[in-house]
Design an enzyme around this catalytic site. Structure first.
Site, PDB file in Angstrom:
ATOM      1  N   LYS A  11      35.193  -1.121  66.325  1.00 46.44           N
ATOM      2  CA  LYS A  11      34.550  -0.932  67.622  1.00 46.44           C
ATOM      3  C   LYS A  11      34.830  -2.110  68.565  1.00 46.44           C
ATOM      4  CE  LYS A  11      30.898   2.026  65.741  1.00 46.44           C
ATOM      5  NZ  LYS A  11      29.433   2.337  65.770  1.00 46.44           N
ATOM      6  N   TYR A  51      31.120  11.550  70.214  1.00 53.35           N
ATOM      7  CA  TYR A  51      29.744  11.387  69.724  1.00 53.35           C
ATOM      8  C   TYR A  51      28.822  12.522  70.172  1.00 53.35           C
ATOM      9  CZ  TYR A  51      30.558   6.691  67.822  1.00 53.35           C
ATOM     10  OH  TYR A  51      30.987   5.622  67.067  1.00 53.35           O
ATOM     11  N   THR A  93      23.716   1.182  59.148  1.00 52.03           N
ATOM     12  CA  THR A  93      23.937   1.218  60.604  1.00 52.03           C
ATOM     13  C   THR A  93      23.373  -0.033  61.268  1.00 52.03           C
ATOM     14  OG1 THR A  93      23.669   3.620  60.475  1.00 52.03           O
ATOM     15  CG2 THR A  93      23.564   2.626  62.671  1.00 52.03           C
ATOM     16  N   ASN A 114      28.026  -2.430  66.144  1.00 55.30           N
ATOM     17  CA  ASN A 114      27.982  -2.673  64.702  1.00 55.30           C
ATOM     18  C   ASN A 114      29.360  -2.640  64.033  1.00 55.30           C
ATOM     19  OD1 ASN A 114      28.327   0.049  64.862  1.00 55.30           O
ATOM     20  ND2 ASN A 114      26.517   0.615  63.688  1.00 55.30           N
ATOM     21  N   HIS A 117      32.961   2.174  62.673  1.00 57.72           N
ATOM     22  CA  HIS A 117      32.499   3.546  62.441  1.00 57.72           C
ATOM     23  C   HIS A 117      33.015   4.006  61.089  1.00 57.72           C
ATOM     24  CE1 HIS A 117      31.800   7.852  63.077  1.00 57.72           C
ATOM     25  NE2 HIS A 117      33.004   8.035  62.559  1.00 57.72           N
ATOM     26  N   GLU A 128      37.175  14.259  62.866  1.00 55.79           N
ATOM     27  CA  GLU A 128      37.363  13.003  63.597  1.00 55.79           C
ATOM     28  C   GLU A 128      38.825  12.557  63.549  1.00 55.79           C
ATOM     29  OE1 GLU A 128      32.750  11.573  62.790  1.00 55.79           O
ATOM     30  OE2 GLU A 128      34.379  10.482  61.812  1.00 55.79           O
TER      31      GLU A 128
END
Ligand code: UDP
Ligand code: MG
Length: 139
Positions: A11, A51, A93, A114, A117, A128
């Site tokens: 991320k 998402y 998470t 975080n 993914h 995905e």
């Protein structure tokens, strides 16, 4: 359907902090093979579509803004039991609840930022991976 793959993104916080290398090293060391990979920045619309399952959740707007705020690394990973083993490797998470030695414990900044993914099911891993990669981009 392939059941030994999972999908990941490094991320924007992980990229910004120059943690692509250390995180990929942990992923390889844990036995995952990289089957596809790209470095890109999602538009707001693309992040929103990715998402979409979280559309009704209170953090959706913030999540979409965050995930489109800078470049990410997207990848398809292969290993036996890939989905579950990758969730174990990344940790909870919320990084304050993540186990010691997990990627999120080591690198995450917050519950939103975080670091990584990881897909939550074989079906979502396939969806995905197909969202990001064509057949020509997968090995
Ligand atoms: N997220 C957040 N606040 C929350 C829960 C989730 O900002 O209270 C973000 C976080 O970046 C998380 C993503 O939304 O990784 C997707 O949430 P999910 O519950 O699917 O967590 P994950 O599967 O990534 O552990
Ligand atoms: Mg999830």
């Amino acid at each position: 359907m392939t059941t030994n793959i999972t999908f990941t993104m490094l991320k924007p916080d992980a990229v910004e902090a120059n943690n692509i290398g250390p995180i990929l090293a942990m992923i390889n060391k844990a036995g995952f093979t990289i089957k596809a990979m790209k470095y890109l920045r999602l538009s707001k619309e693309q992040a929103g579509n990715f998402y979409a399952v979280h559309k009704e959740r209170p953090f959706y707007g913030e999540l979409v803004d965050y995930m489109s705020s800078g470049p990410i690394v997207a990848a398809v990973l292969q290993k036996n039991n890939a989905v579950a083993d990758f969730r174990t490797l990344i940790g909870a998470t919320d990084p304050t609840k993540a186990d010691e030695g997990t990627i999120r414990k080591l690198f995450a900044k917050s519950i939103a930022a975080n670091a990584v993914h990881g897909s939550d099911s074989d079906e979502n891993a396939a969806n995905e991976a197909n969202f990001f990669f064509s057949g020509l981009e997968r090995f």
